[in-house]
Design a protein around this motif. Structure first.
Motif, PDB file in Angstrom:
ATOM      1  N   UNK A  53      -9.141 -29.437  40.915  1.00 44.61           N
ATOM      2  CA  UNK A  53      -8.409 -28.786  39.821  1.00 44.61           C
ATOM      3  C   UNK A  53      -8.955 -27.388  39.554  1.00 44.61           C
ATOM      4  N   UNK A  54     -10.276 -27.254  39.512  1.00 44.68           N
ATOM      5  CA  UNK A  54     -10.892 -25.943  39.295  1.00 44.68           C
ATOM      6  C   UNK A  54     -10.521 -24.990  40.429  1.00 44.68           C
ATOM      7  N   UNK A  55     -10.532 -25.483  41.660  1.00 42.78           N
ATOM      8  CA  UNK A  55     -10.175 -24.641  42.803  1.00 42.78           C
ATOM      9  C   UNK A  55      -8.739 -24.159  42.741  1.00 42.78           C
ATOM     10  N   UNK A  56      -7.808 -25.069  42.422  1.00 42.35           N
ATOM     11  CA  UNK A  56      -6.399 -24.691  42.346  1.00 42.35           C
ATOM     12  C   UNK A  56      -6.152 -23.683  41.223  1.00 42.35           C
ATOM     13  N   UNK A  57      -6.814 -23.867  40.081  1.00 42.92           N
ATOM     14  CA  UNK A  57      -6.669 -22.927  38.973  1.00 42.92           C
ATOM     15  C   UNK A  57      -7.250 -21.561  39.323  1.00 42.92           C
ATOM     16  N   UNK A  58      -8.407 -21.569  39.987  1.00 43.46           N
ATOM     17  CA  UNK A  58      -9.033 -20.314  40.407  1.00 43.46           C
ATOM     18  C   UNK A  58      -8.120 -19.550  41.354  1.00 43.46           C
ATOM     19  N   UNK A  59      -7.541 -20.242  42.331  1.00 42.09           N
ATOM     20  CA  UNK A  59      -6.626 -19.592  43.261  1.00 42.09           C
ATOM     21  C   UNK A  59      -5.403 -19.019  42.565  1.00 42.09           C
ATOM     22  N   UNK A  60      -4.838 -19.782  41.620  1.00 40.66           N
ATOM     23  CA  UNK A  60      -3.650 -19.329  40.892  1.00 40.66           C
ATOM     24  C   UNK A  60      -3.951 -18.094  40.055  1.00 40.66           C
ATOM     25  N   UNK A  61      -5.075 -18.095  39.343  1.00 42.36           N
ATOM     26  CA  UNK A  61      -5.442 -16.959  38.492  1.00 42.36           C
ATOM     27  C   UNK A  61      -5.645 -15.705  39.329  1.00 42.36           C
ATOM     28  N   UNK A  62      -6.351 -15.832  40.450  1.00 47.96           N
ATOM     29  CA  UNK A  62      -6.630 -14.651  41.270  1.00 47.96           C
ATOM     30  C   UNK A  62      -5.359 -14.091  41.896  1.00 47.96           C
ATOM     31  N   UNK A  63      -4.460 -14.963  42.309  1.00 50.32           N
ATOM     32  CA  UNK A  63      -3.185 -14.493  42.873  1.00 50.32           C
ATOM     33  C   UNK A  63      -2.372 -13.762  41.809  1.00 50.32           C
ATOM     34  N   UNK A  64      -2.340 -14.298  40.595  1.00 50.02           N
ATOM     35  CA  UNK A  64      -1.584 -13.661  39.517  1.00 50.02           C
ATOM     36  C   UNK A  64      -2.189 -12.307  39.146  1.00 50.02           C
ATOM     37  N   UNK A  65      -3.513 -12.206  39.180  1.00 45.11           N
ATOM     38  CA  UNK A  65      -4.173 -10.941  38.839  1.00 45.11           C
ATOM     39  C   UNK A  65      -3.868  -9.840  39.854  1.00 45.11           C
ATOM     40  N   UNK A  66      -3.624 -10.238  41.099  1.00 42.61           N
ATOM     41  CA  UNK A  66      -3.389  -9.248  42.157  1.00 42.61           C
ATOM     42  C   UNK A  66      -1.906  -8.912  42.297  1.00 42.61           C
ATOM     43  N   UNK A  67      -1.067  -9.916  42.411  1.00 38.42           N
ATOM     44  CA  UNK A  67       0.307  -9.685  42.841  1.00 38.42           C
ATOM     45  C   UNK A  67       1.267  -9.342  41.700  1.00 38.42           C
ATOM     46  N   UNK A  68       0.750  -9.174  40.481  1.00 34.23           N
ATOM     47  CA  UNK A  68       1.627  -8.651  39.432  1.00 34.23           C
ATOM     48  C   UNK A  68       1.594  -7.127  39.418  1.00 34.23           C
ATOM     49  N   UNK A  69       0.711  -6.520  40.222  1.00 35.03           N
ATOM     50  CA  UNK A  69       0.592  -5.072  40.298  1.00 35.03           C
ATOM     51  C   UNK A  69       1.451  -4.532  41.444  1.00 35.03           C
ATOM     52  N   UNK A  70       1.932  -3.283  41.324  1.00 35.91           N
ATOM     53  CA  UNK A  70       2.786  -2.705  42.381  1.00 35.91           C
ATOM     54  C   UNK A  70       1.974  -2.288  43.599  1.00 35.91           C
ATOM     55  N   UNK A  71       2.572  -2.434  44.767  1.00 36.11           N
ATOM     56  CA  UNK A  71       1.960  -2.008  46.016  1.00 36.11           C
ATOM     57  C   UNK A  71       2.486  -0.631  46.408  1.00 36.11           C
ATOM     58  N   UNK A  72       1.646   0.145  47.092  1.00 32.67           N
ATOM     59  CA  UNK A  72       2.094   1.412  47.651  1.00 32.67           C
ATOM     60  C   UNK A  72       2.894   1.137  48.928  1.00 32.67           C
ATOM     61  N   UNK A  73       3.458   2.215  49.474  1.00 33.84           N
ATOM     62  CA  UNK A  73       4.225   2.040  50.705  1.00 33.84           C
ATOM     63  C   UNK A  73       3.334   1.658  51.879  1.00 33.84           C
ATOM     64  N   UNK A  74       2.054   2.009  51.800  1.00 33.58           N
ATOM     65  CA  UNK A  74       1.125   1.588  52.840  1.00 33.58           C
ATOM     66  C   UNK A  74       0.974   0.071  52.793  1.00 33.58           C
ATOM     67  N   UNK A  75       1.204  -0.585  53.895  1.00 36.88           N
ATOM     68  CA  UNK A  75       1.150  -2.050  53.920  1.00 36.88           C
ATOM     69  C   UNK A  75       0.293  -2.564  55.081  1.00 36.88           C
ATOM     70  N   UNK A  76      -0.677  -1.757  55.514  1.00 39.39           N
ATOM     71  CA  UNK A  76      -1.539  -2.143  56.638  1.00 39.39           C
ATOM     72  C   UNK A  76      -2.822  -2.761  56.087  1.00 39.39           C
TER      73      UNK A  76
END
Length: 301
Positions: A150-173
């Motif tokens: 449970x702790x692992x799944x919550x940790x993964x979910x929180x970290x993904x939400x912290x990263x992928x709610x932000x916009x990406x630049x056109x650079x995708x490499x």
């Protein structure tokens, strides 16, 4: 930044480990040799613990879960690594990248807490043997396993939400052979400092909690072991713990080197080499280190 430089990135391009074709073939062959061996060892140990009554003890109960977990952990990035190394399939969609980061973060966190549970099991068996069956009842062990996941799944979910709610630049490499936190953060256009602080704080909290619990357990184990008068008893107690400590050292050594260091010292090439060593090689050696040297497992085989 100008809005023209910000886009919804549909996919990323993985650079891989090296651009040299001859080295790519070598990496593929090494990895292709290691992956089936790791798969066989972890799957074989899991099945062996399940079917052989001599291994139906708590120590092997936890080892079985750890081996089954390693199968999922390794497979989360192994197939994509093979595709990058040899088939030159370097693209990965945004959804696949998100799932891969989630799975990887969750697996690393789960491994840390599973190792804490195993350290606590050793502590109880050596320091409080008279109450071992009461403290480490099947119900308690199941609850500890579920809490780790449970702790692992919550940790993964929180970290993904912290990263992928932000916009990406056109650079995708992505300068890696799989989606990892550090290279992904470098592709974000907005201010990533708050997210980086939260990510670092979460990782530091989990790392500190798990490592302190393991250290405290083994300090008590060492004190109790040194009080044992019989040399045979001391050797047996030490042998029970050495394999576990080896696995703990490999996990925390890799994590500290990659994530807990100044950003000025970050080099993608070094990280890729460390991941190349830890991911396939250590996950192949862990079953050998953890159990295959034990007499019970040899007899069961």
């Amino acid at each position: 930044m100008d809005q023209n430089d910000i886009t919804a990135v549909p996919e990323f391009i993985l650079m891989g480990l090296t651009d040299l074709p001859e080295l790519q073939v070598l990496h593929f062959l090494v990895f292709l040799a290691v992956y089936p061996i790791s798969l066989l060892l972890n799957l074989g140990l899991t099945v062996l613990i399940k079917i052989d009554s001599r291994l139906h003890t708590l120590m092997y109960f936890f080892l079985g879960y750890l081996s089954a977990f390693y199968l999922s952990y390794f497979s989360a990035i192994a197939l994509k690594m093979l595709a990058v190394f040899f088939l030159e399939v370097r693209t990965i969609s945004l959804i696949e990248c998100t799932i891969q980061i989630y799975h990887f973060v969750a697996c690393v966190t789960i491994e840390g807490y599973l190792l804490v549970v195993m350290a606590y099991d050793c502590f109880t068996a050596i320091c409080n043997p008279l109450v071992y069956t009461v403290v480490m009842s099947p119900r308690v062990c199941t609850q500890l396993i579920l809490c780790s996941y449970l702790i692992g799944f919550l940790q993964g979910l929180i970290q993904v939400l912290l990263i992928f709610h932000l916009p990406f630049c056109k650079l995708n490499i992505i300068n890696h052979f799989f989606c990892d936190l550090s290279p992904i953060l470098k592709l974000l256009c907005s201010n990533t400092f708050p997210s980086e602080v939260l990510l670092f704080s979460l990782g530091l909290f989990n790392g500190t909690v798990t490592s302190l619990e393991i250290v405290v357990s083994y300090v008590y184990i060492l004190i109790t072991t040194l009080k044992i008068r019989s040399a045979t008893g001391r050797c047996k107690a030490f042998s029970t713990c050495v394999s576990h400590l080896t696995v703990v050292g490999s996990l925390y050594g890799t994590t500290i080197f990659i994530y807990i260091r100044p950003s000025s010292q970050y080099t993608p090439e070094n990280d890729k080499v460390v991941f190349m060593f830890y991911t396939p090689v250590m996950l192949m050696l862990n079953p050998l280190i953890s159990s295959l040297r034990k007499k019970d497992v040899k007899d069961a085989l």
